[in-house]
Write an enzyme that holds these catalytic residues in place. Structure first.
Site, PDB file in Angstrom:
ATOM      1  N   GLU A  89       0.816  -1.214   0.000  1.00  0.00           N
ATOM      2  CA  GLU A  89       0.000   0.000   0.000  1.00  0.00           C
ATOM      3  C   GLU A  89       0.844   1.256   0.000  1.00  0.00           C
ATOM      4  OE1 GLU A  89      -2.647  -0.135   3.388  1.00  0.00           O
ATOM      5  OE2 GLU A  89      -2.806  -2.298   3.129  1.00  0.00           O
ATOM      6  N   CYS A 113       4.577  -5.272  16.382  1.00  0.00           N
ATOM      7  CA  CYS A 113       3.917  -4.303  17.261  1.00  0.00           C
ATOM      8  C   CYS A 113       2.449  -4.720  17.376  1.00  0.00           C
ATOM      9  CB  CYS A 113       4.022  -2.897  16.683  1.00  0.00           C
ATOM     10  SG  CYS A 113       5.720  -2.376  16.432  1.00  0.00           S
ATOM     11  N   CYS A 116      -0.491  -2.803  15.512  1.00  0.00           N
ATOM     12  CA  CYS A 116      -0.328  -2.465  14.097  1.00  0.00           C
ATOM     13  C   CYS A 116      -0.880  -3.554  13.178  1.00  0.00           C
ATOM     14  CB  CYS A 116       1.142  -2.220  13.791  1.00  0.00           C
ATOM     15  SG  CYS A 116       1.457  -1.786  12.081  1.00  0.00           S
ATOM     16  N   CYS A 330      -1.724   1.648   8.482  1.00  0.00           N
ATOM     17  CA  CYS A 330      -0.870   0.757   7.705  1.00  0.00           C
ATOM     18  C   CYS A 330      -1.446  -0.642   7.645  1.00  0.00           C
ATOM     19  CB  CYS A 330       0.494   0.614   8.358  1.00  0.00           C
ATOM     20  SG  CYS A 330       1.206   2.130   8.895  1.00  0.00           S
TER      21      CYS A 330
HETATM   22  N1  SAH Z   1       8.140   0.192  11.038  1.00  0.00           N
HETATM   23  C1  SAH Z   1       8.277   1.602  11.057  1.00  0.00           C
HETATM   24  C2  SAH Z   1       7.458   2.321   9.996  1.00  0.00           C
HETATM   25  C3  SAH Z   1       6.052   1.842   9.729  1.00  0.00           C
HETATM   26  S1  SAH Z   1       4.777   2.240  10.848  1.00  0.00           S
HETATM   27  C4  SAH Z   1       7.996   2.144  12.421  1.00  0.00           C
HETATM   28  O1  SAH Z   1       7.659   1.366  13.297  1.00  0.00           O
HETATM   29  O2  SAH Z   1       8.166   3.333  12.651  1.00  0.00           O
HETATM   30  C5  SAH Z   1       4.592   3.973  10.759  1.00  0.00           C
HETATM   31  C6  SAH Z   1       3.960   4.564  12.005  1.00  0.00           C
HETATM   32  O3  SAH Z   1       2.550   4.281  12.059  1.00  0.00           O
HETATM   33  C7  SAH Z   1       4.576   3.988  13.268  1.00  0.00           C
HETATM   34  O4  SAH Z   1       4.805   4.986  14.211  1.00  0.00           O
HETATM   35  C8  SAH Z   1       3.485   3.032  13.693  1.00  0.00           C
HETATM   36  O5  SAH Z   1       3.613   2.716  15.029  1.00  0.00           O
HETATM   37  C9  SAH Z   1       2.222   3.797  13.340  1.00  0.00           C
HETATM   38  N2  SAH Z   1       0.987   2.999  13.319  1.00  0.00           N
HETATM   39  C10 SAH Z   1       0.843   1.680  13.103  1.00  0.00           C
HETATM   40  N3  SAH Z   1      -0.452   1.311  13.218  1.00  0.00           N
HETATM   41  C11 SAH Z   1      -1.145   2.425  13.519  1.00  0.00           C
HETATM   42  C12 SAH Z   1      -2.543   2.689  13.773  1.00  0.00           C
HETATM   43  N4  SAH Z   1      -3.458   1.740  13.720  1.00  0.00           N
HETATM   44  N5  SAH Z   1      -2.892   3.971  14.063  1.00  0.00           N
HETATM   45  C13 SAH Z   1      -1.964   4.957  14.093  1.00  0.00           C
HETATM   46  N6  SAH Z   1      -0.661   4.770  13.850  1.00  0.00           N
HETATM   47  C14 SAH Z   1      -0.246   3.516  13.577  1.00  0.00           C
END
Ligand code: SAH
Length: 340
Positions: A89, A113, A116, A330
Protein backbone atom coordinates in the site's frame (compact mmCIF):
# COMPACT_ATOMS: atom_id res chain seq x y z
CA UNK A 1 15.93 -8.95 -16.53
CA UNK A 2 16.53 -6.11 -14.06
CA UNK A 3 14.09 -3.29 -13.54
CA UNK A 4 15.70 0.02 -14.44
CA UNK A 5 13.93 1.84 -11.59
CA UNK A 6 16.11 -0.10 -9.18
CA UNK A 7 19.33 1.53 -10.45
CA UNK A 8 20.96 4.49 -8.74
CA UNK A 9 22.67 6.87 -11.16
CA UNK A 10 26.20 5.67 -10.25
CA UNK A 11 25.14 2.05 -10.82
CA UNK A 12 23.71 2.86 -14.20
CA UNK A 13 26.85 4.81 -15.08
CA UNK A 14 28.85 1.75 -14.16
CA UNK A 15 26.71 -0.36 -16.44
CA UNK A 16 27.58 1.83 -19.41
CA UNK A 17 31.25 2.20 -18.47
CA UNK A 18 31.63 -1.58 -18.19
CA UNK A 19 30.39 -1.91 -21.76
CA UNK A 20 33.02 0.59 -22.85
CA UNK A 21 30.28 3.13 -23.38
CA UNK A 22 29.93 6.73 -22.21
CA UNK A 23 28.92 7.53 -18.67
CA UNK A 24 26.61 10.39 -19.66
CA UNK A 25 24.22 7.88 -21.24
CA UNK A 26 23.11 7.05 -17.72
CA UNK A 27 22.17 10.70 -17.17
CA UNK A 28 20.22 10.72 -20.43
CA UNK A 29 18.31 7.61 -19.39
CA UNK A 30 17.63 9.06 -15.95
CA UNK A 31 16.25 12.24 -17.47
CA UNK A 32 14.02 10.32 -19.84
CA UNK A 33 12.57 8.04 -17.21
CA UNK A 34 12.30 10.47 -14.29
CA UNK A 35 11.87 13.89 -15.92
CA UNK A 36 9.96 12.91 -19.08
CA UNK A 37 8.39 9.83 -17.49
CA UNK A 38 8.56 7.66 -20.60
CA UNK A 39 6.95 4.23 -20.60
CA UNK A 40 9.11 2.67 -23.30
CA UNK A 41 12.81 3.04 -24.16
CA UNK A 42 11.73 3.74 -27.75
CA UNK A 43 10.57 7.18 -26.67
CA UNK A 44 14.15 8.33 -25.96
CA UNK A 45 14.70 10.71 -28.85
CA UNK A 46 18.35 11.68 -28.41
CA UNK A 47 19.65 8.17 -27.75
CA UNK A 48 21.13 5.89 -30.40
CA UNK A 49 19.20 2.89 -31.76
CA UNK A 50 21.92 0.56 -30.46
CA UNK A 51 21.61 1.82 -26.93
CA UNK A 52 17.83 1.59 -27.06
CA UNK A 53 18.04 -2.00 -28.28
CA UNK A 54 20.57 -2.83 -25.59
CA UNK A 55 18.37 -1.31 -22.88
CA UNK A 56 15.32 -3.18 -24.15
CA UNK A 57 17.25 -6.43 -24.01
CA UNK A 58 18.59 -5.90 -20.52
CA UNK A 59 16.14 -3.80 -18.56
CA UNK A 60 12.47 -3.83 -17.73
CA UNK A 61 10.60 -0.54 -17.36
CA UNK A 62 7.59 -2.05 -15.67
CA UNK A 63 5.32 -0.32 -13.16
CA UNK A 64 3.30 -1.90 -10.37
CA UNK A 65 -0.28 -3.03 -10.92
CA UNK A 66 -2.82 -0.70 -9.38
CA UNK A 67 -5.42 -2.99 -7.77
CA UNK A 68 -7.50 -0.49 -5.86
CA UNK A 69 -7.75 3.20 -5.18
CA UNK A 70 -9.76 4.81 -2.37
CA UNK A 71 -10.26 8.53 -2.54
CA UNK A 72 -11.27 10.86 0.27
CA UNK A 73 -11.00 14.66 0.43
CA UNK A 74 -7.49 14.94 1.80
CA UNK A 75 -6.26 11.38 1.53
CA UNK A 76 -6.03 8.76 -1.16
CA UNK A 77 -5.01 5.20 -0.66
CA UNK A 78 -3.50 2.85 -3.25
CA UNK A 79 -3.24 -0.91 -3.22
CA UNK A 80 -0.57 -2.19 -5.59
CA UNK A 81 0.11 -5.70 -6.86
CA UNK A 82 3.72 -6.81 -7.27
CA UNK A 83 4.95 -9.09 -10.04
CA UNK A 84 4.97 -12.11 -7.69
CA UNK A 85 1.36 -11.53 -6.60
CA UNK A 86 2.13 -9.86 -3.26
CA UNK A 87 0.35 -6.64 -2.36
CA UNK A 88 1.51 -3.38 -0.82
CA UNK A 89 0.00 0.00 0.00
CA UNK A 90 0.85 3.66 -0.40
CA UNK A 91 -1.09 6.56 1.09
CA UNK A 92 -1.20 10.07 -0.31
CA UNK A 93 -1.94 12.86 2.17
CA UNK A 94 -2.73 16.35 1.03
CA UNK A 95 -1.31 18.88 3.49
CA UNK A 96 -1.38 22.65 3.16
CA UNK A 97 2.39 22.51 2.58
CA UNK A 98 2.22 19.92 -0.20
CA UNK A 99 1.53 16.32 -1.14
CA UNK A 100 3.05 13.75 1.14
CA UNK A 101 3.29 10.10 0.15
CA UNK A 102 3.62 7.30 2.67
CA UNK A 103 5.31 4.30 1.04
CA UNK A 104 5.82 0.68 2.06
CA UNK A 105 9.26 -0.88 2.40
CA UNK A 106 8.40 -4.58 2.89
CA UNK A 107 5.70 -7.11 2.17
CA UNK A 108 4.38 -7.70 5.69
CA UNK A 109 6.45 -6.92 8.77
CA UNK A 110 8.22 -8.95 11.46
CA UNK A 111 8.48 -6.28 14.11
CA UNK A 112 5.35 -7.54 15.83
CA UNK A 113 3.92 -4.30 17.26
CA UNK A 114 0.65 -5.46 18.80
CA UNK A 115 -1.39 -2.41 17.74
CA UNK A 116 -0.33 -2.47 14.10
CA UNK A 117 -2.31 -4.03 11.27
CA UNK A 118 0.73 -4.45 8.99
CA UNK A 119 2.33 -6.94 11.33
CA UNK A 120 -0.63 -9.30 11.16
CA UNK A 121 0.98 -10.43 7.92
CA UNK A 122 4.49 -11.64 8.78
CA UNK A 123 7.27 -10.43 6.55
CA UNK A 124 7.18 -12.22 3.22
CA UNK A 125 10.10 -10.34 1.73
CA UNK A 126 11.84 -6.99 1.41
CA UNK A 127 10.71 -4.67 -1.32
CA UNK A 128 13.11 -4.26 -4.20
CA UNK A 129 14.36 -0.74 -4.83
CA UNK A 130 12.25 -0.39 -7.98
CA UNK A 131 9.12 -1.42 -6.07
CA UNK A 132 9.59 1.58 -3.79
CA UNK A 133 10.48 4.02 -6.59
CA UNK A 134 7.48 3.07 -8.70
CA UNK A 135 5.04 3.71 -5.82
CA UNK A 136 5.82 7.41 -6.24
CA UNK A 137 5.88 7.45 -10.02
CA UNK A 138 2.52 5.75 -10.21
CA UNK A 139 0.78 7.89 -7.65
CA UNK A 140 2.05 11.02 -9.41
CA UNK A 141 0.82 9.73 -12.74
CA UNK A 142 -2.50 8.46 -11.44
CA UNK A 143 -3.34 11.69 -9.59
CA UNK A 144 -1.54 14.07 -11.94
CA UNK A 145 0.34 15.70 -9.07
CA UNK A 146 3.85 16.17 -7.79
CA UNK A 147 4.85 14.55 -4.50
CA UNK A 148 6.67 17.09 -2.33
CA UNK A 149 7.26 14.98 0.77
CA UNK A 150 7.88 11.31 1.32
CA UNK A 151 7.57 9.28 4.50
CA UNK A 152 8.70 5.68 4.91
CA UNK A 153 5.83 4.85 7.23
CA UNK A 154 3.85 2.35 5.20
CA UNK A 155 4.00 -1.41 5.57
CA UNK A 156 7.32 -2.72 6.85
CA UNK A 157 10.33 -1.67 8.88
CA UNK A 158 12.62 0.40 6.64
CA UNK A 159 15.73 -0.40 8.71
CA UNK A 160 15.03 -4.12 8.27
CA UNK A 161 15.50 -3.47 4.52
CA UNK A 162 18.35 -1.05 5.08
CA UNK A 163 20.45 -1.29 1.90
CA UNK A 164 17.50 -1.10 -0.49
CA UNK A 165 15.99 1.80 1.43
CA UNK A 166 19.27 3.75 1.27
CA UNK A 167 19.52 3.20 -2.49
CA UNK A 168 15.88 4.18 -2.86
CA UNK A 169 16.62 7.45 -1.07
CA UNK A 170 19.63 8.07 -3.34
CA UNK A 171 17.38 7.68 -6.38
CA UNK A 172 14.83 10.09 -4.90
CA UNK A 173 17.54 12.66 -4.15
CA UNK A 174 19.17 12.54 -7.57
CA UNK A 175 18.91 16.01 -9.15
CA UNK A 176 18.92 14.44 -12.62
CA UNK A 177 16.01 12.26 -11.61
CA UNK A 178 13.11 12.69 -9.18
CA UNK A 179 15.07 15.37 -7.30
CA UNK A 180 13.25 15.14 -3.99
CA UNK A 181 15.35 16.84 -1.31
CA UNK A 182 16.57 14.74 1.60
CA UNK A 183 14.98 17.13 4.07
CA UNK A 184 11.61 16.32 2.54
CA UNK A 185 12.04 12.63 3.29
CA UNK A 186 11.40 10.94 6.65
CA UNK A 187 12.41 7.43 7.64
CA UNK A 188 10.49 5.96 10.55
CA UNK A 189 11.87 3.08 12.60
CA UNK A 190 10.63 1.09 15.56
CA UNK A 191 14.12 1.50 17.01
CA UNK A 192 16.69 -0.93 15.61
CA UNK A 193 19.67 0.58 17.39
CA UNK A 194 22.60 -0.66 15.21
CA UNK A 195 20.80 0.62 12.11
CA UNK A 196 20.15 4.03 13.70
CA UNK A 197 23.91 4.28 14.23
CA UNK A 198 24.66 3.08 10.72
CA UNK A 199 22.19 5.59 9.34
CA UNK A 200 23.89 8.29 11.39
CA UNK A 201 27.17 7.51 9.63
CA UNK A 202 25.58 7.40 6.17
CA UNK A 203 25.63 11.19 5.90
CA UNK A 204 22.10 11.29 4.53
CA UNK A 205 20.26 14.49 5.45
CA UNK A 206 16.99 12.60 5.74
CA UNK A 207 14.68 13.14 8.75
CA UNK A 208 14.59 10.40 11.33
CA UNK A 209 11.44 9.44 13.25
CA UNK A 210 11.42 6.93 16.08
CA UNK A 211 8.28 5.00 16.98
CA UNK A 212 8.59 5.17 20.75
CA UNK A 213 4.96 4.76 21.83
CA UNK A 214 5.75 4.21 25.51
CA UNK A 215 7.41 6.00 28.39
CA UNK A 216 8.78 2.92 30.13
CA UNK A 217 10.06 -0.54 29.24
CA UNK A 218 7.21 -2.34 30.96
CA UNK A 219 4.63 -0.85 28.60
CA UNK A 220 6.90 -0.88 25.56
CA UNK A 221 7.69 -4.58 26.11
CA UNK A 222 3.97 -5.29 25.92
CA UNK A 223 3.20 -3.36 22.75
CA UNK A 224 6.46 -3.51 20.79
CA UNK A 225 8.37 -6.77 20.49
CA UNK A 226 11.51 -4.90 19.37
CA UNK A 227 11.84 -3.56 22.92
CA UNK A 228 13.00 -7.01 24.02
CA UNK A 229 16.06 -6.49 21.84
CA UNK A 230 16.64 -2.74 22.32
CA UNK A 231 15.40 -1.09 25.50
CA UNK A 232 14.18 2.49 25.62
CA UNK A 233 17.47 3.67 27.19
CA UNK A 234 19.45 2.16 24.32
CA UNK A 235 17.19 3.78 21.72
CA UNK A 236 17.45 7.16 23.46
CA UNK A 237 21.19 6.80 23.72
CA UNK A 238 21.46 6.05 19.99
CA UNK A 239 19.27 9.07 19.23
CA UNK A 240 21.48 11.30 21.38
CA UNK A 241 24.53 10.11 19.44
CA UNK A 242 22.69 10.68 16.19
CA UNK A 243 21.81 14.25 17.12
CA UNK A 244 25.32 15.01 18.31
CA UNK A 245 26.81 13.70 15.08
CA UNK A 246 24.27 15.10 12.59
CA UNK A 247 22.94 18.17 14.36
CA UNK A 248 19.48 17.18 13.23
CA UNK A 249 16.29 17.20 15.21
CA UNK A 250 14.57 13.85 15.70
CA UNK A 251 10.85 13.09 15.87
CA UNK A 252 9.42 10.67 18.41
CA UNK A 253 6.12 9.16 17.39
CA UNK A 254 3.76 8.31 20.21
CA UNK A 255 0.47 6.56 19.51
CA UNK A 256 -2.08 7.17 22.23
CA UNK A 257 -3.79 3.91 23.17
CA UNK A 258 -6.71 4.20 25.55
CA UNK A 259 -5.80 3.06 29.06
CA UNK A 260 -2.41 1.73 27.96
CA UNK A 261 0.05 4.61 27.60
CA UNK A 262 -2.09 7.76 27.75
CA UNK A 263 -2.14 8.74 31.44
CA UNK A 264 -0.68 11.92 32.86
CA UNK A 265 2.05 9.96 34.65
CA UNK A 266 3.15 8.62 31.25
CA UNK A 267 3.41 12.11 29.83
CA UNK A 268 5.52 13.20 32.80
CA UNK A 269 7.71 10.11 32.44
CA UNK A 270 8.11 10.76 28.71
CA UNK A 271 9.09 14.38 29.33
CA UNK A 272 11.77 13.19 31.77
CA UNK A 273 13.25 10.76 29.23
CA UNK A 274 13.34 13.36 26.48
CA UNK A 275 14.54 16.28 28.58
CA UNK A 276 17.29 18.23 26.86
CA UNK A 277 17.08 16.25 23.59
CA UNK A 278 16.68 18.22 20.36
CA UNK A 279 13.44 16.54 19.37
CA UNK A 280 9.74 16.85 19.08
CA UNK A 281 6.99 14.45 19.92
CA UNK A 282 4.31 13.67 17.39
CA UNK A 283 1.24 12.40 19.23
CA UNK A 284 -0.72 10.02 17.02
CA UNK A 285 -4.43 9.45 17.62
CA UNK A 286 -4.74 5.67 17.22
CA UNK A 287 -6.46 4.55 14.06
CA UNK A 288 -8.71 1.74 15.26
CA UNK A 289 -8.87 -1.44 13.21
CA UNK A 290 -11.51 -4.10 13.40
CA UNK A 291 -8.96 -6.87 14.02
CA UNK A 292 -7.15 -5.37 16.99
CA UNK A 293 -8.76 -4.57 20.32
CA UNK A 294 -6.93 -1.32 21.22
CA UNK A 295 -9.06 1.80 21.43
CA UNK A 296 -8.18 5.33 20.61
CA UNK A 297 -7.76 7.80 23.50
CA UNK A 298 -10.46 10.44 23.83
CA UNK A 299 -9.87 13.97 22.49
CA UNK A 300 -9.74 15.19 26.06
CA UNK A 301 -7.07 12.68 27.07
CA UNK A 302 -5.02 13.54 23.99
CA UNK A 303 -5.22 17.26 24.82
CA UNK A 304 -4.22 16.63 28.44
CA UNK A 305 -1.24 14.55 27.34
CA UNK A 306 -0.27 17.32 24.94
CA UNK A 307 -0.55 19.98 27.65
CA UNK A 308 1.50 18.00 30.15
CA UNK A 309 4.32 17.60 27.63
CA UNK A 310 4.15 21.31 26.80
CA UNK A 311 4.24 22.26 30.47
CA UNK A 312 7.36 20.15 30.76
CA UNK A 313 9.03 22.00 27.87
CA UNK A 314 8.74 19.29 25.24
CA UNK A 315 8.01 20.35 21.65
CA UNK A 316 4.88 18.50 20.72
CA UNK A 317 2.38 18.26 17.88
CA UNK A 318 -0.73 16.17 17.37
CA UNK A 319 -0.85 14.34 14.08
CA UNK A 320 -3.68 15.39 11.85
CA UNK A 321 -6.06 12.51 11.46
CA UNK A 322 -6.27 11.20 7.95
CA UNK A 323 -8.37 8.64 6.33
CA UNK A 324 -10.19 6.83 9.08
CA UNK A 325 -12.88 6.56 6.41
CA UNK A 326 -10.53 4.91 3.96
CA UNK A 327 -8.83 2.58 6.47
CA UNK A 328 -5.59 4.47 6.24
CA UNK A 329 -3.77 2.73 9.08
CA UNK A 330 -0.87 0.76 7.71
CA UNK A 331 -1.90 -2.58 6.34
CA UNK A 332 -5.63 -2.03 6.57
CA UNK A 333 -6.39 -1.79 2.89
CA UNK A 334 -4.52 -4.99 2.11
CA UNK A 335 -6.21 -6.78 5.01
CA UNK A 336 -9.68 -5.66 3.92
CA UNK A 337 -9.00 -6.55 0.28
CA UNK A 338 -7.88 -10.07 1.20
CA UNK A 339 -10.76 -10.68 3.56
CA UNK A 340 -13.56 -8.74 1.95
N1 SAH B 1 8.14 0.19 11.04
C1 SAH B 1 8.28 1.60 11.06
C2 SAH B 1 7.46 2.32 10.00
C3 SAH B 1 6.05 1.84 9.73
S1 SAH B 1 4.78 2.24 10.85
C4 SAH B 1 8.00 2.14 12.42
O1 SAH B 1 7.66 1.37 13.30
O2 SAH B 1 8.17 3.33 12.65
C5 SAH B 1 4.59 3.97 10.76
C6 SAH B 1 3.96 4.56 12.00
O3 SAH B 1 2.55 4.28 12.06
C7 SAH B 1 4.58 3.99 13.27
O4 SAH B 1 4.80 4.99 14.21
C8 SAH B 1 3.48 3.03 13.69
O5 SAH B 1 3.61 2.72 15.03
C9 SAH B 1 2.22 3.80 13.34
N2 SAH B 1 0.99 3.00 13.32
C10 SAH B 1 0.84 1.68 13.10
N3 SAH B 1 -0.45 1.31 13.22
C11 SAH B 1 -1.15 2.42 13.52
C12 SAH B 1 -2.54 2.69 13.77
N4 SAH B 1 -3.46 1.74 13.72
N5 SAH B 1 -2.89 3.97 14.06
C13 SAH B 1 -1.96 4.96 14.09
N6 SAH B 1 -0.66 4.77 13.85
C14 SAH B 1 -0.25 3.52 13.58
Amino acid sequence: MKNIYGFTLPRLENYFLKKGDKKFKATQVFEWIYKQRIHSFDEMKNVSKNTIEDLKENFALTPLTLLQKQIDTDVCKFLFGLADGNKIEAVLMKHDYGNSLCVSSQVGCNMGCTFCESGRLKKVRNLEIHEMVTQILQVEQEMNIKISHLVLMGIGEPFDNYENVMDFISILNEPKGIDLGARHITVSTCGIVPKILKFMKSGKQVNLAISLHASNNEIRDKIMKINKAYKIEEVIDAVKQYIKETNRRVTFEYILLKGVNDKEEHAIELAKILKGINCYVNLIPYNETSHIEYKKSSKNTIMKFFDTLKKNHINVTIRKEFGSKVSAACGQLRANYEEG
